[in-house]
Design a protein around this motif. Sequence first.
Motif: not given
Length: 277
Positions: A143-146, A190-195, A202-208, A261-266
């Motif tokens: 259905a989607g992503y959160t 293909d990948g969304l930035s996740l922090t 900032t303790v975590q930063k990655a690309d899905t 936070r995930i860019d493009g989601i919220g």
Amino acid sequence: MKLATIRVDGATRAVRVDEDKAVDLGENDLVTVLRRPDWRARAAASDGKSYPLSDLDYAPVVVAPEKVICVGLNYRNHITEMGRELPQFPTLFSKYARALVGAYDNVVLPASSTQMDWEAELAVVVGAEIRHAGLRQARAAIAGYTVLNDVTARDWQFRTNQWHQGKTFEATTPIGPWLVTADDPAVAADGLSLTCEVDGDTVQKADTGDLVFDPAALVSYVSGIVTLVPGDVIATGTPGGVGHAREPARYLTHGSVLVTRIDGIGECVNLCRRERR
């Protein structure tokens, strides 16, 4: 399209979140909406009661999912951080619905744990009933992503070889604020930035895109074990940067502000409060 569950007058309502307002979808929660075969068209066309965005009180995006299935060790950098080899199959565990809180609710740090850790994650919400799904069917059933944070009691998690007891303390897992539907251009990359931030750091930063098993692969795999139904949640795993792996280790404390936070989601913004017995 953004869909959410909000609290209104002691109850909950499912809404579509537009740029200037939220529109009632005619159901008490998003899970009920997703059970309709034509939920996308209905949600997009709904013209029900509207709510000002500034007044929205977000409940967990899915209030009472039948299943919350989580994936461990699914980011290549986190696997390396924990000193493990890349897995051949997904590592699965589960949560109960009572673990979930809204995107801006307090996270409860249980009185029995002194090692509460953060785990920022992309979460998948299932939108169709599927069993033994191939990748194409699995992708169509999303259905989607959160946004989700799998806040974990490390001192309980590692008491045994089974992780469940450290993963499902009540009111520890923020999810939301909304679901971004899978056909939305915001989640097409293909990948969304996740922090993840703790008290401004900032303790975590990655690309899905660093996921070992992507959302469709996870939906397909889990559907081979159990029937997935609308509203089920699959948390896809966390990247490196968790507090338990630091030298010295760092954990959430009373008053910590946790931002996921995930860019493009919220984003979820949660104040951590120690449990009172």
